[in-house]
Design an enzyme around this catalytic site. Structure first.
Site, PDB file in Angstrom:
ATOM      1  N   CYS A   1       0.644   6.031  12.313  1.00  0.00           N
ATOM      2  CA  CYS A   1       0.417   5.007  13.337  1.00  0.00           C
ATOM      3  C   CYS A   1       0.444   5.615  14.737  1.00  0.00           C
ATOM      4  O   CYS A   1      -0.081   5.055  15.667  1.00  0.00           O
ATOM      5  CB  CYS A   1       1.486   3.932  13.258  1.00  0.00           C
TER       6      CYS A   1
ATOM      7  N   HIS B   1       0.802  -1.230   0.000  1.00  0.00           N
ATOM      8  CA  HIS B   1       0.000   0.000   0.000  1.00  0.00           C
ATOM      9  C   HIS B   1       0.833   1.278   0.000  1.00  0.00           C
ATOM     10  O   HIS B   1       0.286   2.373  -0.033  1.00  0.00           O
ATOM     11  CB  HIS B   1      -1.034   0.003   1.144  1.00  0.00           C
TER      12      HIS B   1
HETATM   13  N1  PLP Z   1       7.743   0.211   8.122  1.00  0.00           N
HETATM   14  C1  PLP Z   1       7.685   1.486   7.693  1.00  0.00           C
HETATM   15  C2  PLP Z   1       8.946   2.248   7.486  1.00  0.00           C
HETATM   16  C3  PLP Z   1       6.457   2.084   7.447  1.00  0.00           C
HETATM   17  O1  PLP Z   1       6.392   3.351   7.037  1.00  0.00           O
HETATM   18  C4  PLP Z   1       5.271   1.331   7.671  1.00  0.00           C
HETATM   19  C5  PLP Z   1       3.935   1.944   7.497  1.00  0.00           C
HETATM   20  O2  PLP Z   1       3.719   3.087   7.823  1.00  0.00           O
HETATM   21  C6  PLP Z   1       5.398  -0.004   8.092  1.00  0.00           C
HETATM   22  C7  PLP Z   1       6.647  -0.533   8.313  1.00  0.00           C
HETATM   23  C8  PLP Z   1       4.201  -0.870   8.315  1.00  0.00           C
HETATM   24  O3  PLP Z   1       3.662  -1.304   7.084  1.00  0.00           O
HETATM   25  P1  PLP Z   1       2.143  -1.855   7.048  1.00  0.00           P
HETATM   26  O4  PLP Z   1       1.266  -0.649   7.143  1.00  0.00           O
HETATM   27  O5  PLP Z   1       2.037  -2.550   5.718  1.00  0.00           O
HETATM   28  O6  PLP Z   1       1.999  -2.776   8.181  1.00  0.00           O
END
Ligand code: PLP
Length: 388
Positions: A325, A201
């Protein structure tokens, strides 16, 4: 009011071609790839075609790609999988203070299981020093996990130099490349990275699907148990439409990435320049050159990032103050704090991340609207009064 999306690091819109590619796998081609009848084989072929497209985007072999349910799951699989497989060899993991929570929280969990974790500092640009990695490696080290580029400040880490060190020390190297795959070139053929996390995504694919590149020969244990899907590395019926969409997104990225990066770099620099010269008491966060083509992170001193964000939203402009997040969290961004920003400056940060559909007019509009918002908020700010 027409809305403008400038938060592509949080998630990207699904590309129309991706959506089109996915749709048949919800109805006429709905089979389970593990079934041996024609419905199953049709789904299996689609998953394998997608696997080879994702592999091709990063210069890997198809069999080195394991599909997961997200970037978070890929990070979990890399860290827990290596920890489980190598626990007899050693119990030491090295990572950095600016990693995504998917890595940092997994490290905390592993610490509780008896693993020891070294969290390396970063400099004022958010950059890890490869010499620190070298110094931290001990006989007990089983894994180094350093992200390719940071999702908040956009700084690109020196993976090649770190890879040389881990290669010489014969320690596995994992990189969270969720923000880079499909945006800047990555070639696993010419890299010492053993494990690489990807999320669909973030490259115009669907949410809820990711992948972990696992270099051939890397020892790793699954952390989910069940069927033998993904060569026993990730049990569970595959998300066929999601994987097909991921494959299509990878194919488009391979064709369009270079041109898109050039366009975004120019728009990025225009916006940075416009903010730094047009608004007093502002500073760029992150590295000025080793930076993702689409990332603008600035501190606008004497105002709260959240207040600017809400005012921009009222004007139809959607940006961010850090990682989506943690946006409900009142703590300042752990990344900006690790870079040495005082809490007040970290709280005044604003992140714009650009993408495929960002235009020059969008940049003009931000530069038109933002100074007025900042002036209005500063007029009410007690902090601004003490500064003057
Ligand atoms: N790692 C990084 C650097 C990210 O920016 C993100 C999402 O914001 C993730 C991991 C997590 O990915 P996912 O949303 O597919 O769990």
């Amino acid at each position: 009011m027409k809305r403008m999306y400038l938060d592509y690091a949080a998630t990207t819109p699904t590309h129309p071609e991706v959506l089109k590619a996915m749709l048949p796998y919800f109805d006429e081609s709905f089979g389970n790839p593990s079934s041996i009848h024609s419905y199953g084989q049709e789904a299996k072929d689609a998953v394998e075609r997608a696997r080879s497209k994702v592999a091709s985007l990063i210069g890997a072999k198809s069999e080195e790609i394991v599909f997961t349910g997200s970037g978070t799951e890929a990070d979990n699989l890399a860290l827990k999988g290596v920890a489980l497989a190598l626990q007899r060899k050693g119990n030491h993991i090295i990572t950095s203070s600016i990693e995504h929570h998917a890595v940092l929280e997994t490290c905390k969990f592993l610490q509780k299981q008896g693993f020891s974790v070294t969290i390396l500092p970063v400099d004022g640009y958010g950059m890890v020093d490869p010499a620190d990695v070298k110094k931290a490696i001990t006989k007990k080290t089983i894994l180094v996990s350093i992200m390719h580029a940071n999702n908040e400040c956009g700084t690109i880490e020196p993976l090649a130099e770190i890879g040389t060190i881990t290669g010489e020390a014969e320690v596995y190297f994992h990189s969270d490349s969720v923000q880079t795959v499909g945006h800047i070139p990555i070639n696993m053929n010419k890299s010492n990275v053993d494990l690489l996390s990807i999320s669909a995504h973030k490259l115009y694919g669907p949410k809820g699907v990711g992948a972990l590149f696992i270099r051939k020969g890397t020892r790793i244990s699954p952390f989910m148990h069940g069927g033998s899907q993904e060569r026993g590395r990730r049990a569970s019926t595959e998300n066929v439409p999601g994987i097909v969409g991921f494959g299509k997104a990878a194919e488009i990225a391979q064709q369009e990435m270079a041109e898109e990066a050039d366009k975004l770099t120019s728009l990025r620099d225009q916006l940075i320049e416009g903010i730094l010269t047009g608004i007093e008491y502002t500073q760029l966060n992150g590295h000025p050159v080793m930076r993702l083509p689409n990332n603008i992170n600035v501190s606008i001193n004497y105002v709260e990032g959240e207040s600017v964000l809400l005012n921009l939203d009222l004007e139809g402009i959607c940006a961010s103050t850090g990682s989506a997040c943690t946006s409900e969290d009142l703590e300042p961004s752990h990344v900006l704090v690790a870079m040495g920003l005082p809490h007040l400056q970290a709280h005044s940060s604003l992140r714009f991340t650009l993408g495929k559909w960002t235009t020059e007019n969008d940049i003009y509009r931000v530069l038109d609207v933002l100074p007025g918002i900042v002036a209005k908020l500063r007029a009410m700010s007690p902090l601004m009064k003490t500064a003057n």
